[in-house]
Design a protein around this motif. Structure first.
Motif, PDB file in Angstrom:
ATOM      1  N   ARG A  54       0.851  -1.018   0.068  1.00 53.60           N
ATOM      2  CA  ARG A  54      -0.066   0.226   0.389  1.00 53.60           C
ATOM      3  C   ARG A  54       0.956   1.328  -0.179  1.00 53.60           C
ATOM      4  NH1 ARG A  54      -2.487  -2.340   3.946  1.00 53.60           N
ATOM      5  NH2 ARG A  54      -2.282  -2.068   5.489  1.00 53.60           N
ATOM      6  N   GLY A  55       1.953   1.044   0.640  1.00 53.38           N
ATOM      7  CA  GLY A  55       2.767   2.624   0.750  1.00 53.38           C
ATOM      8  C   GLY A  55       3.121   2.217  -0.303  1.00 53.38           C
ATOM      9  N   ARG A  58       0.928   4.046  -2.557  1.00 53.66           N
ATOM     10  CA  ARG A  58       0.912   5.725  -2.518  1.00 53.66           C
ATOM     11  C   ARG A  58       2.118   6.612  -2.739  1.00 53.66           C
ATOM     12  NH1 ARG A  58      -0.730   6.806   3.424  1.00 53.66           N
ATOM     13  NH2 ARG A  58       0.151   9.202   3.285  1.00 53.66           N
ATOM     14  N   PRO A 137       1.070  14.249   3.665  1.00 48.00           N
ATOM     15  CA  PRO A 137       1.355  13.123   3.189  1.00 48.00           C
ATOM     16  C   PRO A 137       1.742  11.895   3.595  1.00 48.00           C
ATOM     17  CG  PRO A 137       3.006  14.839   2.219  1.00 48.00           C
ATOM     18  CD  PRO A 137       1.902  14.745   4.194  1.00 48.00           C
ATOM     19  N   LEU A 141       2.393   6.746   6.843  1.00 51.84           N
ATOM     20  CA  LEU A 141       3.272   5.220   5.807  1.00 51.84           C
ATOM     21  C   LEU A 141       4.304   5.050   6.597  1.00 51.84           C
ATOM     22  CD1 LEU A 141       3.784   7.348   2.635  1.00 51.84           C
ATOM     23  CD2 LEU A 141       2.448   5.210   3.084  1.00 51.84           C
TER      24      LEU A 141
ATOM     25  N   GLU B 129      -3.286  18.335  -2.075  1.00 54.42           N
ATOM     26  CA  GLU B 129      -3.414  16.755  -1.014  1.00 54.42           C
ATOM     27  C   GLU B 129      -1.066  16.536  -0.209  1.00 54.42           C
ATOM     28  OE1 GLU B 129      -2.762  17.685  -4.050  1.00 54.42           O
ATOM     29  OE2 GLU B 129      -1.293  16.095  -5.346  1.00 54.42           O
TER      30      GLU B 129
END
Lengths: 271, 271
Positions: A54-55, A58, A137, A141, B129
């Protein structure tokens, strides 16, 4: 001689040469995972790789290894790791433009807290001057850009404490510098939600999946009215906080129950 | 062959071997500076070392080099740097427990924006973002934990833009991913104050010391009513933004005036 995985090869740990132009070194541009290894076997590999994948998505970083190849590399490094317990670190960086991403897996001996610590708890401090941003952001993470957490940990060490607790920009407790947080409160056993900016730890995940713990914001006042505050991580499992800023905290029976829960096989990860 | 300074020695750039256990690589725990070198001479060395020293004190990291030794090392690497223009990078990390801090200075060729860019401006985008936190313990530090800024820069590159503009948790404009921001507004020529979380850039400092620019928060609305928005950094000096998110911005005469200001010798740094 420890074994390391480096950019596709298994080799002695000392063999690796890192370029000083690696984006991990220049800009903290990468991710890492820390796994516990017990007698050659890495724990909770699936959950760690889920989070890593997932990281990487991203931060828009693709690596050549398939998931199966990463699993095999982790297993090989874990098998050769110091016994009985080791700490395995997986590091992925954006590397260099010429070479592409850096992928590195190493292991080192790890001495967990003593059984006494699990009974009496460890010391923790608050570091209100080091706040993290739930809207960053990087929130959630396990980023190589970890300097804020390291500064908090250095404060803890200087104070003779095991861990430093970090709050977000709204004053909500988020996590420790290298652990998640669980509070036993009259309304339930809570761990901060990801929306408060915490890292989704693998032990935290198992506790949530078990149903014993649910997500809920933890305020500074909650710390003082809780029947128990616990640190959780891959390395330590569930560890009670015995003193906060030098003031004793109660340690109820819930921590022992959560710890026994972890000894059970992990729930099959959701798809 | 480029010359590098590494942990006290001048050596060919390729000679350096970085430990994968360096805290800069493991945790982004360090600081850096980027200097412009013109025909072998590094610019604004005093201002960069002032900032570095303040930063090292904030992260409680001591290095063996005196200021004079750092100046000499910078001068030696700059003298051997590619001509006519080079980018010099100074990196200090917490290194390893055995070795202590890592100190590294390298140079690489640098091609500044064309003169046309200084006349017509460059493209910039906003990245709402990716917010930064003005209350972060890293605010104002040129930290190796730079992943958020890198992610913003990657977005800019993907959009074909020169720079990405970052706002803080209150929506105030802070800086570019690798530059400071100056806005020409009816009430004055403003650059965000350090309390908004920006990095105290060396060109920004010279503009403030000259009296031509003063500190003042820049709102998103200000970007659209300004008579000119400029990026500033050691490498680019004062560079106008020509388009923001694809929309043309005016470029008034102030940027040229600020640029000429920079060509004058720097004001002696305050004690």
């Amino acid at each position: 001689v420890s074994l390391a995985y480096h950019d596709g090869r298994l080799e002695p740990e000392e063999a690796a040469v890192l370029s000083p132009r690696d984006a991990g070194f220049l800009f903290g541009d990468g991710l890492f995972e820390t796994l516990r290894v017990d007698r050659g076997e890495a724990r909770d590999v699936a959950a760690h790789l889920d989070r890593l994948e997932r990281g990487l998505a991203r931060i828009a970083l693709a690596i050549p290894e398939s998931r199966r190849e990463l699993e095999a590399a982790i297993a090989a490094v874990a098998e050769a790791a110091p016994r009985p317990i080791a700490r395995l670190r997986l590091t992925i960086t954006r590397g260099t433009p010429e070479k592409g991403p850096t992928r590195r897996i190493t292991a080192a001996p790890y001495a967990p807290p003593s059984e006494g610590c699990y009974q009496k708890g460890v010391a923790a401090i608050r570091v209100p001057e080091i706040r993290l941003d739930s809207g960053s952001p990087l929130a959630g993470l396990k980023s190589l850009s970890y300097q804020a957490q390291r500064l908090a940990f250095v404060r803890a060490e200087a104070a003779g404490a095991f861990e430093a607790l970090l709050a977000n920009e709204r004053g909500m407790l988020m996590e420790g510098s290298r652990s998640n947080l669980v509070a036993v409160l009259p309304e339930g056993i809570l761990t901060p939600p990801e929306s408060d900016g915490c890292l989704p730890g693998t032990v935290r995940r198992r506790l949530l999946e078990s149903g014993a713990v649910r997500e809920g914001s933890i305020t500074p006042e909650d710390l003082l009215r809780a029947e128990g505050i616990y640190l959780t991580s891959s390395l330590i499992g569930v560890l009670p906080i015995g003193t906060l800023d030098g003031r004793p905290l109660p340690i109820g029976p819930e921590g022992g129950r959560l710890r026994r829960l972890l000894a059970e096989p992990p729930v099959t990860p959701a798809a």
